[in-house]
Motif scaffolding. Structure first.
Motif, PDB file in Angstrom:
ATOM      1  N   THR A 160       0.848  -1.183   0.000  1.00  0.00           N
ATOM      2  CA  THR A 160       0.000   0.000   0.000  1.00  0.00           C
ATOM      3  C   THR A 160       0.887   1.238   0.000  1.00  0.00           C
ATOM      4  OG1 THR A 160      -1.749  -1.148   1.194  1.00  0.00           O
ATOM      5  CG2 THR A 160      -1.795   1.247   1.274  1.00  0.00           C
ATOM      6  N   ALA A 161       0.542   2.210  -0.828  1.00  0.00           N
ATOM      7  CA  ALA A 161       1.323   3.441  -0.936  1.00  0.00           C
ATOM      8  C   ALA A 161       0.397   4.632  -1.116  1.00  0.00           C
ATOM      9  CB  ALA A 161       2.293   3.355  -2.107  1.00  0.00           C
ATOM     10  N   THR A 162       0.877   5.789  -0.672  1.00  0.00           N
ATOM     11  CA  THR A 162       0.207   7.058  -0.927  1.00  0.00           C
ATOM     12  C   THR A 162       1.214   7.950  -1.634  1.00  0.00           C
ATOM     13  OG1 THR A 162      -1.186   6.861   1.035  1.00  0.00           O
ATOM     14  CG2 THR A 162      -0.918   9.068   0.134  1.00  0.00           C
ATOM     15  N   VAL A 163       0.791   8.573  -2.721  1.00  0.00           N
ATOM     16  CA  VAL A 163       1.666   9.469  -3.465  1.00  0.00           C
ATOM     17  C   VAL A 163       1.027  10.851  -3.563  1.00  0.00           C
ATOM     18  CG1 VAL A 163       2.830   7.672  -4.797  1.00  0.00           C
ATOM     19  CG2 VAL A 163       0.745   8.687  -5.689  1.00  0.00           C
ATOM     20  N   TYR A 164       1.879  11.851  -3.540  1.00  0.00           N
ATOM     21  CA  TYR A 164       1.452  13.234  -3.747  1.00  0.00           C
ATOM     22  C   TYR A 164       2.224  13.735  -4.954  1.00  0.00           C
ATOM     23  CZ  TYR A 164       0.897  18.250  -3.186  1.00  0.00           C
ATOM     24  OH  TYR A 164       0.605  19.567  -3.408  1.00  0.00           O
ATOM     25  N   GLY A 165       1.518  14.327  -5.911  1.00  0.00           N
ATOM     26  CA  GLY A 165       2.203  14.821  -7.101  1.00  0.00           C
ATOM     27  C   GLY A 165       1.252  15.500  -8.047  1.00  0.00           C
ATOM     28  N   TYR A 166       1.638  15.479  -9.330  1.00  0.00           N
ATOM     29  CA  TYR A 166       0.936  16.252 -10.341  1.00  0.00           C
ATOM     30  C   TYR A 166       0.593  15.408 -11.557  1.00  0.00           C
ATOM     31  CZ  TYR A 166       3.178  19.626  -7.349  1.00  0.00           C
ATOM     32  OH  TYR A 166       3.611  20.304  -6.234  1.00  0.00           O
ATOM     33  N   PRO A 167      -0.607  15.604 -12.109  1.00  0.00           N
ATOM     34  CA  PRO A 167      -1.020  14.812 -13.276  1.00  0.00           C
ATOM     35  C   PRO A 167      -0.305  15.266 -14.550  1.00  0.00           C
ATOM     36  CG  PRO A 167      -2.666  16.488 -12.806  1.00  0.00           C
ATOM     37  CD  PRO A 167      -1.635  16.563 -11.696  1.00  0.00           C
ATOM     38  N   HIS A 168      -0.143  14.326 -15.457  1.00  0.00           N
ATOM     39  CA  HIS A 168       0.401  14.629 -16.780  1.00  0.00           C
ATOM     40  C   HIS A 168      -0.644  15.443 -17.536  1.00  0.00           C
ATOM     41  CE1 HIS A 168       2.109  14.035 -20.769  1.00  0.00           C
ATOM     42  NE2 HIS A 168       3.216  13.604 -20.172  1.00  0.00           N
ATOM     43  N   ARG A 169      -0.211  16.368 -18.338  1.00  0.00           N
ATOM     44  CA  ARG A 169      -1.144  17.245 -19.061  1.00  0.00           C
ATOM     45  C   ARG A 169      -1.925  16.523 -20.154  1.00  0.00           C
ATOM     46  NH1 ARG A 169      -0.212  22.564 -17.631  1.00  0.00           N
ATOM     47  NH2 ARG A 169       1.806  22.928 -16.652  1.00  0.00           N
ATOM     48  N   ILE A 174       5.109   4.969   2.326  1.00  0.00           N
ATOM     49  CA  ILE A 174       4.949   3.522   2.417  1.00  0.00           C
ATOM     50  C   ILE A 174       5.232   3.117   3.856  1.00  0.00           C
ATOM     51  CG2 ILE A 174       5.878   1.289   1.674  1.00  0.00           C
ATOM     52  CD1 ILE A 174       6.520   2.586  -1.026  1.00  0.00           C
ATOM     53  N   ALA A 175       4.322   2.341   4.442  1.00  0.00           N
ATOM     54  CA  ALA A 175       4.463   1.845   5.821  1.00  0.00           C
ATOM     55  C   ALA A 175       4.764   2.991   6.803  1.00  0.00           C
ATOM     56  CB  ALA A 175       5.548   0.776   5.882  1.00  0.00           C
ATOM     57  N   GLY A 176       4.077   4.125   6.613  1.00  0.00           N
ATOM     58  CA  GLY A 176       4.235   5.252   7.530  1.00  0.00           C
ATOM     59  C   GLY A 176       5.476   6.091   7.314  1.00  0.00           C
ATOM     60  N   LYS A 177       6.318   5.746   6.337  1.00  0.00           N
ATOM     61  CA  LYS A 177       7.551   6.500   6.052  1.00  0.00           C
ATOM     62  C   LYS A 177       7.364   7.280   4.763  1.00  0.00           C
ATOM     63  CE  LYS A 177      12.459   5.733   4.892  1.00  0.00           C
ATOM     64  NZ  LYS A 177      12.694   7.048   4.565  1.00  0.00           N
ATOM     65  N   THR A 178       7.503   8.614   4.853  1.00  0.00           N
ATOM     66  CA  THR A 178       7.378   9.484   3.690  1.00  0.00           C
ATOM     67  C   THR A 178       8.754   9.804   3.136  1.00  0.00           C
ATOM     68  OG1 THR A 178       5.324  10.438   4.516  1.00  0.00           O
ATOM     69  CG2 THR A 178       6.511  11.712   2.864  1.00  0.00           C
ATOM     70  N   THR A 179       8.909   9.650   1.834  1.00  0.00           N
ATOM     71  CA  THR A 179      10.169   9.958   1.154  1.00  0.00           C
ATOM     72  C   THR A 179       9.922  11.081   0.166  1.00  0.00           C
ATOM     73  OG1 THR A 179      10.834   7.631   1.296  1.00  0.00           O
ATOM     74  CG2 THR A 179      12.039   9.008  -0.261  1.00  0.00           C
ATOM     75  N   GLU A 180      10.674  12.182   0.320  1.00  0.00           N
ATOM     76  CA  GLU A 180      10.634  13.304  -0.626  1.00  0.00           C
ATOM     77  C   GLU A 180      11.431  12.889  -1.854  1.00  0.00           C
ATOM     78  OE1 GLU A 180       8.867  16.108  -0.355  1.00  0.00           O
ATOM     79  OE2 GLU A 180       8.139  15.509   1.619  1.00  0.00           O
ATOM     80  N   LEU A 181      10.845  13.041  -3.028  1.00  0.00           N
ATOM     81  CA  LEU A 181      11.478  12.582  -4.257  1.00  0.00           C
ATOM     82  C   LEU A 181      12.117  13.694  -5.088  1.00  0.00           C
ATOM     83  CD1 LEU A 181       8.694  10.053  -5.259  1.00  0.00           C
ATOM     84  CD2 LEU A 181      10.913   9.545  -4.195  1.00  0.00           C
ATOM     85  N   ARG A 182      11.796  14.940  -4.855  1.00  0.00           N
ATOM     86  CA  ARG A 182      12.362  16.044  -5.650  1.00  0.00           C
ATOM     87  C   ARG A 182      13.401  16.790  -4.872  1.00  0.00           C
ATOM     88  NH1 ARG A 182      11.531  13.444  -9.389  1.00  0.00           N
ATOM     89  NH2 ARG A 182       9.466  12.730  -9.549  1.00  0.00           N
TER      90      ARG A 182
END
Length: 112
Positions: free
Chosen positions: A82-91, A104-112
């Motif tokens: 199970t995962a939650t993602v925050y981001g932006y849709p493709h145009r 994932i599993a309560g740990k948030t990883t910043e990707l940018r």
């Protein structure tokens, strides 16, 4: 001279293959939760296919080196997770988004 030509060709093809982030609409942020169906941990960016209610999203992540450095190991992206993602849709691709962060599993990883 041959080395210079080869290097120029490789750099040009790498730059052409990499896309810009302007393809994504940062005025329409999304937060999605679901189950990872498949994942890739490769260059230039990792990805997950995230099954949410009613739709499966292709979620573009960061490069593998950045994910490793920030604690998002390959095995955390296993199918069925199970995962939650925050981001932006493709145009223009309604099933794709670029993730700013993943939880994932309560740990948030910043990707940018």
């Amino acid at each position: 001279m041959k080395r210079l030509l080869l290097l120029s060709t490789l750099l040009a093809s790498t730059a052409w293959a990499h896309h810009g982030w302007s393809e994504y609409d940062d005025t329409k942020p999304l937060q999605l939760s679901g189950t990872i169906e498949t994942a890739g941990y490769q260059q230039p960016h990792g990805f997950v296919n995230l099954k949410t209610p009613g739709k499966t999203w292709h979620v573009v992540l960061a490069p593998p080196g950045r994910m490793d450095n920030r604690g998002l190991a390959r095995d955390m992206l296993a199918a069925g997770t199970t995962a939650t993602v925050y981001g932006y849709p493709h145009r223009t691709k309604p099933e794709e988004m670029r993730a700013e962060r993943i939880t994932i599993a309560g740990k948030t990883t910043e990707l940018r």
